[in-house]
Scaffold this active site. Structure first.
Site, PDB file in Angstrom:
ATOM      1  N   CYS A  91      59.997  38.392  42.221  1.00 45.69           N
ATOM      2  CA  CYS A  91      60.158  37.466  41.095  1.00 45.69           C
ATOM      3  C   CYS A  91      61.048  38.092  40.017  1.00 45.69           C
ATOM      4  O   CYS A  91      62.228  38.297  40.231  1.00 45.69           O
ATOM      5  CB  CYS A  91      58.788  37.051  40.555  1.00 45.69           C
ATOM      6  SG  CYS A  91      58.850  35.623  39.454  1.00 45.69           S
ATOM      7  N   HIS A 133      55.434  35.429  45.483  1.00 47.63           N
ATOM      8  CA  HIS A 133      54.609  36.603  45.177  1.00 47.63           C
ATOM      9  C   HIS A 133      53.684  36.996  46.326  1.00 47.63           C
ATOM     10  O   HIS A 133      52.528  36.580  46.351  1.00 47.63           O
ATOM     11  CB  HIS A 133      53.762  36.317  43.939  1.00 47.63           C
ATOM     12  CG  HIS A 133      54.539  36.265  42.674  1.00 47.63           C
ATOM     13  ND1 HIS A 133      54.660  37.340  41.826  1.00 47.63           N
ATOM     14  CD2 HIS A 133      55.255  35.270  42.117  1.00 47.63           C
ATOM     15  CE1 HIS A 133      55.415  37.007  40.793  1.00 47.63           C
ATOM     16  NE2 HIS A 133      55.798  35.748  40.941  1.00 47.63           N
ATOM     17  N   GLU A 141      52.152  39.704  46.604  1.00 45.23           N
ATOM     18  CA  GLU A 141      51.035  40.518  46.098  1.00 45.23           C
ATOM     19  C   GLU A 141      49.874  39.660  45.593  1.00 45.23           C
ATOM     20  O   GLU A 141      48.797  40.182  45.321  1.00 45.23           O
ATOM     21  CB  GLU A 141      51.528  41.466  44.988  1.00 45.23           C
ATOM     22  CG  GLU A 141      51.661  40.863  43.596  1.00 45.23           C
ATOM     23  CD  GLU A 141      52.916  40.017  43.403  1.00 45.23           C
ATOM     24  OE1 GLU A 141      53.513  39.589  44.409  1.00 45.23           O
ATOM     25  OE2 GLU A 141      53.276  39.764  42.237  1.00 45.23           O
TER      26      GLU A 141
END
Lengths: 84, 263
Positions: free
Chosen positions: B113, B222, B224
């Protein structure tokens, strides 16, 4: 104190969604004379004292290295303006 | 009231101590960079730990990479996205060190990002991100296709595997000139591609790319945030059960340990 004005615009081939949104808002307010809008940025760099060629050159380099991203933007003007 | 010395506020660490309670399964040490305005550094560090590695906090103003084997530039709004997303962060001393190591083609670097935006501003990856075509901040689960499994960050995915991770951004629209797009496609450097409707107007539905050497990867969504059941995207198993992003982190740890870099 003199200022150096730097103007940056999105490259012509890059779509400018913000400009498009502004263009579509204008007719709602009765401003129907415009067929398009492109939105850019204006930076004002204040100089203490005289604007030497060296300082102007620094402004040009800052415009290319930091104030604009050459992938998506063009520096369209770097000029000296007097007191506001 | 007589003037009193105000109580000293409890010191809030600006940077996490990721080493605590880590029982790393491998010797892989993954640096996670924190800038002013970074949001997802702790999530990225947690993903590293869940994948079996050791997360190492890196501060933007330092220039010492220490002995990390790979680096994650996480998401957020570094420097408030002032000027352009990533434009100021790229000049941080830590970014200079990362760029120097990454350009040798060996240090694996992942930009997520805002981290992807920083890597493009630093010219470590081609192209740039501009405002989403619909002008809105979008936060939604997003399906991606993994089209390049030869990078250090995607080696454990299968070719063309479909994964679901979270997408959350306002400046997520990938743009590059035609020549760059052609080169990315011909060289197989589109690593992640949006599946379904294009969420932001990105050219060629590009969600993530890699450099020519394949050690630097950047993507807007994302991974994560999809590493732990209960906190990920919805999937067939249940609400928030998706952990498709974890493979990004196990991939790099596997690549490092198999290459001997982290042993």
């Amino acid at each position: 104190m003199p200022r150096i004005v730097v103007e940056v615009m999105p490259k012509p081939e890059i779509l400018d969604p913000q400009g498009k949104a502004i263009a579509s808002a204008l007719p709602h307010l009765g401003f129907d004379g415009f067929s398009g809008v492109r939105q850019g940025r204006r930076f004002e760099l204040t100089v203490e004292g005289e604007v030497t060629e060296g300082i102007l050159e620094q402004a040009r380099r800052a415009a290319e290295d930091l104030l604009s991203n050459p992938v998506i933007e063009d520096v369209v003007d770097v000029r000296v303006e007097g007191d506001a | 009231m007589s003037p009193q010395t105000p109580p000293t506020p409890a010191e809030t660490p600006l940077i996490g101590d990721y080493a605590e309670s880590s029982a790393a399964l491998t010797g892989a040490r993954i640096g996670v960079v924190t800038f002013p305005g970074t949001l997802d550094d702790r999530d990225a560090a947690r993903a590293v730990r869940l994948a079996g590695g050791t997360a190492v906090a890196l501060w933007h103003a330092d220039d010492d990479l220490g002995d990390v084997d790979a680096v994650i530039v996480p998401g957020g709004f570094s420097y408030g996205d002032y000027l352009r997303a990533g434009a100021i962060s790229r000049f941080a001393p830590m970014m200079t060190s990362i760029a120097r190591e990454a350009q040798t083609g060996t240090l694996p670097v992942l930009g997520i990002c805002n981290g992807f935006q920083i890597l493009t501003e630093a010219h470590l990856l081609p192209g740039s991100m501009i405002r989403n075509d619909h002008l809105k901040f979008r936060c939604a689960d997003q399906v991606l296709r993994v089209e390049n499994t030869s990078t250090a960050w995607t080696s454990q995915y299968t070719d063309d595997e479909l994964i679901t991770v979270v997408l959350k951004n306002q400046d997520g629209r990938y743009v590059a000139d035609e020549e760059t797009l052609t080169r990315l496609e011909e060289e197989g450097r589109v690593v992640f591609r949006y599946v379904g409707s294009n969420p932001n107007g990105s050219r060629n539905d590009i969600a993530g790319i890699t450099n020519a050497a394949g050690n630097i990867v950047g993507l807007m969504p994302h991974p994560e945030h999809a590493v732990e059941a209960g906190y990920g995207p919805d999937d067939a198993v249940g609400m928030r059960a998706g952990t498709d992003g974890l493979t990004v982190f196990t991939s790099v740890i596997s690549s490092l340990t198999s290459s001997g870099a982290a042993l």
